[in-house]
Design a protein around this motif. Structure first.
Motif: not given
Lengths: 344, 324
Positions: B106, B109, B194, B205
């Motif tokens: 998260t 990335r 998402e 997250d």
């Protein structure tokens, strides 16, 4: 606790880095300086059996003034090839290998023979150009295990065989030895062994071999294979484990099913659980092949060859390490000796 | 529920077929064993279901099983650490692993595939390094602790294996979390889209991190139980490929690898199908080298039949609707 966990992991990584680097450096750099003899001893997997062989390697290293790296491929033949290739590129003076698939590794072993002295140990590759084989006669050992089954089940009965993989020559020979002994077949010449196909029952006069279950080195699978036999064959008489961990897995299943004494167990090798089982009377006996001697004599022979001494080669290119049959009456003495060899 | 009907049908079919071919399949001993193995694999499958529903993947499960199992045996049998401390250490380790995965995915990335694939290698290597690649075991000590995996609760003439009770408890908790809480709704929304989830105010997250922690925690729990059950732990081998068993069970049970859907009951049934197939092959004395071929063929046939039936039903319904 969280911090400790992370620290532990990080330390592991750092330490792994620290200890591994000098090893490889000495592999590549050292020969030029003092020209010590560098050997490699390659196993067919990771197993307690090989730890005992390693002890033999270490003793011989001291005695013959060489260094020998012990390489244990965790994932079968691909890993074994990779490890041997890197050992060869390090310019080793000798290689002892336990081929995983003798028939199909011939070309690879011959390639290695071109650049260094190669011997086989534990499992042979007779068609290759290896200089000699250090090991036991696996077929003979299988016959001895068959005799143990006969002792344990004098009236006859149903027998199931367990092994990690059947591709390996030593498991094929052991299996055939057990089958031939139970069916009272004559002992064939070493190159004339006829192999029964692994699927299907083999029915003899007194003994029926129900089949051979493999587990690809997965201990959980080894145990569930044994459980499934207990469930599907209520009158199973004897389980034969061809590799070191097979009988310990069977023993766990037999204990949990409360069938100790009702199902006989015959093993190979010298796993602690097997030896304890023999002492407790839950395992009838085991065929030990003295892996310590494999390690010791492989290094002894390779060290001699690397120094140009051909007299170390055994007659007929076969150094036979005698087998030891361990039963209740000699298990304590055997365990004491084993502990000494392991340096415990 | 409809989604799990197909896989449930396959389970019933395989059980019925095996039971008719060899009645020993239904003896209490065999059923207990199959239930115990189903529970062990089911636990790690429930964990990965959360990650798959969130749209991610976890390839490190098998290595976490191996690391936790090896560390537990190492702490208890080699380092003589007492049982609560050893258990707390390995559980904390599993949580840390999940947390690290979640944070890397998260905050940095990174792709889940890459993070967990590296995890697969890292944890296996650590397990082998810490234990010197030696096989470990509990011998005949720690009987009390081992009963977590080998024990059973007698009910009449039948004994329910303790791991099965653990799996049922976990499945109930996981089902409630997934179906009846805000977290569960957020997880599904996140898996479906998402960006949309983020714009509707979901703290994606946090949800992703929790799903990875949950997955690694259950993998760790699975590792503890596998180690206690098998009692001979090979750091290089314990748990190898188990991520594939877990992912297969989750997908068979109706989780979409695209994320956004899945049911815990389905996952448990999926795990059961795999174990029953392995068991059936042994019970029917089919040679082990045919094992993978049979499992692959049976599952593929089952999935094809399920899909065809669904289409026929949908077509018929459309026709009825049109004529009405």
């Amino acid at each position: 606790m969280r911090k400790a966990g992370i620290a532990c992991i990080l330390m592991g990584v750092v330490m792994a880095g620290c200890t591994k680097v000098p090893e490889t450096a000495s592999d590549t750099g050292a020969p030029a300086e003092s020209d010590p003899i560098q050997l490699a001893f390659v196993t067919n997997g990771v197993d307690p059996f090989w730890n005992i062989a390693t002890a033999g390697v270490r003793t011989a290293e001291q005695e013959f003034g060489v260094t020998c790296e012990v390489l244990m491929p965790p994932k079968g033949i691909v890993d074994q090839k990779r490890m041997i290739e890197s050992a060869l590129s390090n310019g080793i003076d000798g290689l002892a290998i336990s081929p995983i698939d003798a028939a199909n590794q011939v070309a690879f072993i011959n390639d290695a023979c071109k650049v260094t002295k190669v011997i086989t140990q534990d499992s042979d590759a007779p068609d290759s150009e290896r200089l000699c084989f250090v090991g036991m006669d696996n077929y003979k050992a299988g016959r001895e295990a068959g005799k143990l089954v006969k002792e344990a089940l004098p009236e006859g009965g149903k027998v199931m065989i367990y092994v990690g993989r059947l591709e390996q020559l030593n498991s094929q020979q052991r299996r055939q030895g057990v089958i031939d002994e139970l069916l009272d077949r004559p002992i064939p010449a070493p190159d004339a062994i006829q192999y029964d196909p692994p699927g299907g029952e083999i029915v003899g006069e007194r003994y029926t071999i129900l089949g051979t279950r493999t587990d690809s080195f997965d201990y959980a699978k080894a145990k569930s294979n044994a459980e499934d036999t207990i469930a599907s064959v209520p009158d199973i008489g004897c389980m034969v484990g061809l590799w070191a961990y097979n009988v310990p897995a069977c023993l766990a299943a037999v204990k949990e099913a409360n069938k100790v004494g009702k199902i006989q167990l015959v093993s190979f090798d010298e796993d602690n659980a097997t030896l304890q089982g023999i002492a407790d009377g839950a395992v009838h006996g085991t065929i030990s092949q003295q892996p310590y001697e494999y390690g010791y004599h492989s290094v002894r022979i390779l060290a001699g060859l690397a120094r140009g001494d051909e007299t170390v080669l055994p007659e007929n290119d076969f150094y036979e390490v005698p087998i030891v049959v361990v039963k209740k009456d000699n298990v304590e003495a055997f365990r004491t000796k084993l502990a000494e060899l392991r340096g415990e | 529920m409809k989604k799990t009907l197909g896989i449930f049908g396959l389970l019933v079919f395989v059980c019925a077929f095996t039971a008719i071919a060899n009645p020993n399949f239904v003896n209490a001993y065999n059923i207990q064993n199959t239930i115990r193995w189903t529970a062990l694999y089911g636990i790690i499958s429930i964990g990965v279901a959360y990650v798959i529903i969130s749209g991610g993947i976890d390839l490190s499960i098998g290595s976490v099983v191996g690391l936790v199992g090896s560390m537990l045996a190492w702490l208890l049998a080699v380092k003589d650490v007492n049982v609560p401390v050893a258990l707390a250490t390995v559980v904390a380790m599993s949580i840390c692993i999940g947390l690290a995965h979640g944070l890397l995915i998260t905050k940095l990335r990174l792709q889940p595939f890459v993070v967990t694939l590296c995890g697969l290698l890292l944890y296996r290597g650590l397990a082998r390094y810490v234990t010197d690649d030696q096989s470990l075991g509990f011998g005949s000590s720690f009987e009390g602790l081992r009963s977590l995996a080998t024990g059973a609760l007698p009910i009449g003439g039948f004994s329910l294996p303790v791991p099965f009770l653990i799996m049922i408890a976990l499945a109930i908790i996981a089902s409630i979390l997934l179906n009846f809480t805000r977290f569960g709704r957020h997880l599904v929304a996140l898996g479906q889209n998402e960006t949309a989830a983020k714009y509707s105010g979901i703290r994606t997250d946090g949800v992703i991190i929790v799903s990875y922690v949950f997955c690694s925690l259950l993998a760790g729990l699975g590792g503890i139980l596998f180690a206690l059950d098998v009692n001979s732990i090979q750091p290089s081998g314990l748990g190898e490929f188990y991520e594939l068993y877990a992912i297969a069970a989750a997908v068979l049970g109706g989780c979409s690898l695209r994320g956004g859907e899945g049911s815990i009951v389905g996952v448990v049934i999926g795990a059961a199908v795999m174990r029953v197939l392995y068991n059936a092959i042994n019970i029917l004395h089919i040679p082990t080298h045919l094992e993978f071929a049979i499992i692959g063929a049976v599952i593929l046939t089952g999935v094809i039949v399920d899909e065809v039936v669904k289409r026929v039903v949908a077509k018929r319904r459309a026709r009825i609707d049109a004529s009405a």
